[in-house]
Design a protein around this motif. Structure first.
Motif, PDB file in Angstrom:
ATOM      1  N   TRP A 267     -53.099 -19.515 -37.307  1.00 48.67           N
ATOM      2  CA  TRP A 267     -53.173 -19.746 -39.377  1.00 48.67           C
ATOM      3  C   TRP A 267     -51.678 -18.611 -38.964  1.00 48.67           C
ATOM      4  CZ3 TRP A 267     -58.576 -21.018 -42.178  1.00 48.67           C
ATOM      5  CH2 TRP A 267     -59.247 -22.310 -40.956  1.00 48.67           C
ATOM      6  N   ALA A 268     -50.349 -18.784 -40.160  1.00 51.11           N
ATOM      7  CA  ALA A 268     -49.953 -17.924 -40.569  1.00 51.11           C
ATOM      8  C   ALA A 268     -48.982 -18.689 -41.259  1.00 51.11           C
ATOM      9  CB  ALA A 268     -49.130 -17.026 -39.545  1.00 51.11           C
ATOM     10  N   HIS A 269     -47.612 -17.853 -42.295  1.00 49.10           N
ATOM     11  CA  HIS A 269     -46.657 -18.644 -42.501  1.00 49.10           C
ATOM     12  C   HIS A 269     -45.656 -19.434 -41.689  1.00 49.10           C
ATOM     13  CE1 HIS A 269     -43.081 -18.467 -45.542  1.00 49.10           C
ATOM     14  NE2 HIS A 269     -44.084 -17.898 -46.487  1.00 49.10           N
ATOM     15  N   ASN A 270     -45.009 -20.360 -42.647  1.00 48.48           N
ATOM     16  CA  ASN A 270     -44.057 -20.691 -41.959  1.00 48.48           C
ATOM     17  C   ASN A 270     -43.496 -19.631 -40.976  1.00 48.48           C
ATOM     18  OD1 ASN A 270     -44.799 -23.369 -42.422  1.00 48.48           O
ATOM     19  ND2 ASN A 270     -43.260 -23.979 -44.245  1.00 48.48           N
ATOM     20  N   SER A 271     -42.159 -18.104 -41.585  1.00 50.51           N
ATOM     21  CA  SER A 271     -41.675 -17.669 -41.670  1.00 50.51           C
ATOM     22  C   SER A 271     -42.066 -16.859 -39.725  1.00 50.51           C
ATOM     23  CB  SER A 271     -41.697 -16.094 -42.642  1.00 50.51           C
ATOM     24  OG  SER A 271     -42.093 -16.227 -42.736  1.00 50.51           O
ATOM     25  N   HIS A 272     -43.780 -16.901 -39.794  1.00 56.41           N
ATOM     26  CA  HIS A 272     -44.130 -16.261 -38.446  1.00 56.41           C
ATOM     27  C   HIS A 272     -44.089 -17.469 -37.618  1.00 56.41           C
ATOM     28  CE1 HIS A 272     -45.138 -12.223 -40.289  1.00 56.41           C
ATOM     29  NE2 HIS A 272     -45.821 -13.024 -40.889  1.00 56.41           N
ATOM     30  N   ILE A 273     -45.003 -18.372 -38.192  1.00 58.16           N
ATOM     31  CA  ILE A 273     -44.650 -19.740 -37.315  1.00 58.16           C
ATOM     32  C   ILE A 273     -44.228 -20.240 -36.332  1.00 58.16           C
ATOM     33  CG2 ILE A 273     -47.383 -19.858 -37.065  1.00 58.16           C
ATOM     34  CD1 ILE A 273     -45.714 -22.252 -37.582  1.00 58.16           C
ATOM     35  N   GLY A 274     -42.883 -19.965 -37.103  1.00 58.04           N
ATOM     36  CA  GLY A 274     -41.912 -21.446 -37.119  1.00 58.04           C
ATOM     37  C   GLY A 274     -40.744 -20.688 -36.015  1.00 58.04           C
ATOM     38  N   ASN A 275     -40.367 -21.259 -34.918  1.00 54.93           N
ATOM     39  CA  ASN A 275     -39.144 -20.219 -33.912  1.00 54.93           C
ATOM     40  C   ASN A 275     -38.053 -20.037 -34.760  1.00 54.93           C
ATOM     41  OD1 ASN A 275     -37.860 -19.741 -32.077  1.00 54.93           O
ATOM     42  ND2 ASN A 275     -36.996 -22.011 -31.989  1.00 54.93           N
ATOM     43  N   ALA A 276     -38.565 -17.925 -34.634  1.00 55.51           N
ATOM     44  CA  ALA A 276     -37.430 -17.848 -35.695  1.00 55.51           C
ATOM     45  C   ALA A 276     -35.739 -17.713 -35.332  1.00 55.51           C
ATOM     46  CB  ALA A 276     -38.281 -16.279 -36.002  1.00 55.51           C
ATOM     47  N   ASP A 277     -36.129 -17.849 -33.453  1.00 54.45           N
ATOM     48  CA  ASP A 277     -34.481 -18.229 -32.962  1.00 54.45           C
ATOM     49  C   ASP A 277     -34.103 -19.490 -33.741  1.00 54.45           C
ATOM     50  OD1 ASP A 277     -32.648 -17.399 -30.926  1.00 54.45           O
ATOM     51  OD2 ASP A 277     -33.075 -19.170 -30.152  1.00 54.45           O
ATOM     52  N   ALA A 278     -33.656 -20.336 -34.803  1.00 57.67           N
ATOM     53  CA  ALA A 278     -33.730 -21.049 -35.044  1.00 57.67           C
ATOM     54  C   ALA A 278     -33.291 -20.812 -36.688  1.00 57.67           C
ATOM     55  CB  ALA A 278     -34.464 -23.033 -34.807  1.00 57.67           C
ATOM     56  N   THR A 279     -33.465 -19.960 -36.861  1.00 62.70           N
ATOM     57  CA  THR A 279     -33.437 -19.472 -38.544  1.00 62.70           C
ATOM     58  C   THR A 279     -32.500 -18.741 -38.617  1.00 62.70           C
ATOM     59  OG1 THR A 279     -35.650 -17.704 -38.385  1.00 62.70           O
ATOM     60  CG2 THR A 279     -35.840 -20.688 -38.261  1.00 62.70           C
ATOM     61  N   ALA A 280     -31.680 -18.007 -40.566  1.00 62.80           N
ATOM     62  CA  ALA A 280     -31.506 -16.539 -40.431  1.00 62.80           C
ATOM     63  C   ALA A 280     -32.176 -15.469 -39.872  1.00 62.80           C
ATOM     64  CB  ALA A 280     -31.350 -17.227 -41.587  1.00 62.80           C
ATOM     65  N   MET A 281     -33.648 -15.729 -39.925  1.00 64.63           N
ATOM     66  CA  MET A 281     -33.923 -14.516 -39.376  1.00 64.63           C
ATOM     67  C   MET A 281     -33.943 -14.339 -38.203  1.00 64.63           C
ATOM     68  SD  MET A 281     -38.022 -15.773 -40.930  1.00 64.63           S
ATOM     69  CE  MET A 281     -38.875 -14.407 -39.460  1.00 64.63           C
ATOM     70  N   GLY A 282     -33.412 -15.281 -37.356  1.00 65.78           N
ATOM     71  CA  GLY A 282     -33.889 -15.028 -36.087  1.00 65.78           C
ATOM     72  C   GLY A 282     -31.784 -14.725 -35.598  1.00 65.78           C
ATOM     73  N   TRP A 283     -30.920 -15.378 -35.814  1.00 69.39           N
ATOM     74  CA  TRP A 283     -29.340 -15.022 -36.022  1.00 69.39           C
ATOM     75  C   TRP A 283     -29.620 -13.352 -36.463  1.00 69.39           C
ATOM     76  CZ3 TRP A 283     -28.520 -20.043 -39.369  1.00 69.39           C
ATOM     77  CH2 TRP A 283     -29.541 -21.260 -39.279  1.00 69.39           C
ATOM     78  N   ALA A 284     -30.548 -13.141 -37.441  1.00 68.53           N
ATOM     79  CA  ALA A 284     -29.887 -11.441 -37.885  1.00 68.53           C
ATOM     80  C   ALA A 284     -30.511 -10.815 -37.102  1.00 68.53           C
ATOM     81  CB  ALA A 284     -30.454 -11.338 -38.918  1.00 68.53           C
ATOM     82  N   GLY A 285     -31.429 -11.091 -35.969  1.00 68.62           N
ATOM     83  CA  GLY A 285     -31.819 -10.106 -35.039  1.00 68.62           C
ATOM     84  C   GLY A 285     -33.441 -10.152 -35.175  1.00 68.62           C
ATOM     85  N   GLU A 286     -34.312 -11.103 -36.118  1.00 68.95           N
ATOM     86  CA  GLU A 286     -35.734 -11.096 -36.112  1.00 68.95           C
ATOM     87  C   GLU A 286     -36.041 -11.538 -34.627  1.00 68.95           C
ATOM     88  OE1 GLU A 286     -35.619  -9.273 -40.433  1.00 68.95           O
ATOM     89  OE2 GLU A 286     -36.675 -11.432 -40.086  1.00 68.95           O
ATOM     90  N   PHE A 287     -37.725 -11.595 -34.774  1.00 68.24           N
ATOM     91  CA  PHE A 287     -38.034 -12.516 -34.083  1.00 68.24           C
ATOM     92  C   PHE A 287     -39.616 -12.754 -34.477  1.00 68.24           C
ATOM     93  CE2 PHE A 287     -38.478  -8.843 -31.087  1.00 68.24           C
ATOM     94  CZ  PHE A 287     -39.515  -8.369 -31.362  1.00 68.24           C
ATOM     95  N   ASN A 288     -40.319 -13.664 -33.851  1.00 69.66           N
ATOM     96  CA  ASN A 288     -41.807 -14.007 -34.508  1.00 69.66           C
ATOM     97  C   ASN A 288     -42.498 -14.592 -33.200  1.00 69.66           C
ATOM     98  OD1 ASN A 288     -41.338 -17.130 -34.295  1.00 69.66           O
ATOM     99  ND2 ASN A 288     -41.218 -16.414 -36.531  1.00 69.66           N
TER     100      ASN A 288
END
Length: 428
Positions: A267-288
């Protein structure tokens, strides 16, 4: 739009067998990660709990791992697994944001889990565990308590090592700032303490394996927290990645400790459990943790997101401020939320993990905005504060849509315990 309507499965009442059976499709996974679009929405918590009950009852899932601190979640675990009184509602989750886990929705699930475990042998009972990194001081205390009971000489050595961090025990976030400006770090001390504890492994596992595992995990939290606070002023990407790496590593340790039959719901926030590589987070160098789970286990990791259009949310306006109930603004026209709103269904499940439709995947492969409300909600700057770009088809395996939602019901005071939250300033 017609394509989304065709593939959307209308959700029946949460307490119905028809609702639960819709999620049997994920019973073959090793890890099912269930997200939320805010940390203060009742329907997200209750939906997640209903899915989890089904996975436990019908499919043998035996770990519930949540975006919470290890020592606080341990109090719940003692209640649900060791059948101790439910003191967690008073003693745990006293720091900001208190309502995130100390709420009626979590309490109802924990009461159910306590009853489910009651007649099972201890080794088959379902665990409730915390994955997060923020409990540096409480985890130090837990390690020392364990060593005081098992090895007084090792306890003295641990106090000396952890003493390095004690000047910042009331404000851990200041530790990183002081190190940045030249203060000597405590990195070597906390690494040496974890190494020292792990050297006791063979002897301790034969004597008190469960308690030793708890102490070791707390020592890992201290090491990760020291690193987190030390790098947090170097940029949010570094601290975010360290935090999610720690959550993934903790999940992996839990599965290994439980053995080959271990299966977990996260159980966690979408920003943690959704694949970061498919979001602006991942495009900015973050993973989850979601991306790391997908990399580690492939199809055996299922990522489920949740979203809403409008309603209420329990939140704060600033860090350490009391909880408030705010109105969630209707979703933006250029968002995934608005797209699902336009299907006309109030509550749906859209699944593309087992759906062979190329058309559906193509429709969900656009880049649209997605809303993320953490424990802070600033509707006046919602576009800048709470929306990010995402490709839904790659971010999740399924999406739960709940058109209108309501705030969680907090237990106890809405004012957090005095003192700077260990989550400050980057925690979500």
């Amino acid at each position: 739009m017609e394509l989304l309507r065709r593939h959307a499965i209308s959700l029946p009442a949460l307490d119905s067998g028809a609702f639960a059976s819709l999620f049997d499709r994920y019973g073959d996974a090793r890890v099912v990660l269930i997200g939320e679009a805010s940390h203060g929405t009742s329907e997200f918590y209750r939906t997640r709990a209903a899915i989890t009950r089904r996975l436990i009852e019908r499919h043998g899932f035996n770990i519930v791992a949540v975006e919470a601190d290890w020592p606080d979640a341990a109090r719940i675990d003692q209640h649900v697994r060791r059948q101790r009184p439910a003191d967690w509602e008073r003693q745990a989750f006293q720091r900001f944001p208190t309502w995130m886990w100390r709420n009626l929705e979590v309490a109802e699930f924990c009461d159910w889990l306590n009853r489910f475990n009651r007649d099972l042998p201890y080794e088959r009972r379902v665990e409730f565990r915390g994955l997060d990194v923020y409990s540096m001081v409480a985890s130090i205390g837990a390690v020392l308590d364990y060593l005081d009971k098992t090895d007084t000489q090792a306890a003295r050595a641990a106090r000396e090592r952890y003493g390095c961090l004690m000047p910042w025990r009331d404000a851990p976030a200041r530790y990183g700032r002081d190190v940045l400006y030249g203060h000597q770090s405590c990195e070597e001390a906390v690494i040496e303490q974890l190494r020292s504890l792990l050297e006791l492994r063979l002897e301790a596992l034969g004597r008190d394996g469960e308690d030793f595992f708890e102490a070791t995990q707390n020592a890992r939290v201290v090491q990760a927290a020291e690193h987190y606070y030390r790098i947090m002023y170097h940029g949010s990407s570094a601290s975010w990645n360290l935090r999610d790496r720690h959550m993934f590593d903790t999940l992996r340790h839990l599965l290994e400790h439980r053995g080959p039959e271990a299966r977990a719901v996260v159980w966690a926030h979408n920003s943690h459990i959704g694949n970061a590589d498919a979001t602006a987070m991942g495009w900015a160098g973050e993973f989850n943790i979601g991306e790391l789970c997908r990399t580690a286990w492939g199809r055996d990791a299922v990522l489920i997101g949740m979203g809403t259009d409008r309603g209420e949310v329990a939140c704060a306006s600033e860090w350490d401020e009391p909880m408030r109930i705010k109105q969630v603004r209707p979703s933006r026209p250029d968002s995934w939320e608005r797209l699902f709103l336009q299907t006309g269904f109030p509550a749906t499940l859209t699944d593309w993990r087992d759906n062979p439709s190329i058309e559906l995947r193509a429709a969900l492969s656009e880049t649209l905005l997605e809303r993320a409300i953490g424990v802070i909600y600033r509707p006046e700057s919602e576009r800048q504060s709470h929306y990010f770009e995402a490709v839904l088809a790659e971010q999740f395996d399924a999406w739960i849509w709940l058109e209108e939602t309501h705030a969680v019901t907090p237990l106890g005071p809405r004012q957090p315990q005095a003192g700077q939250a260990e989550t400050y300033p980057f925690g979500e």
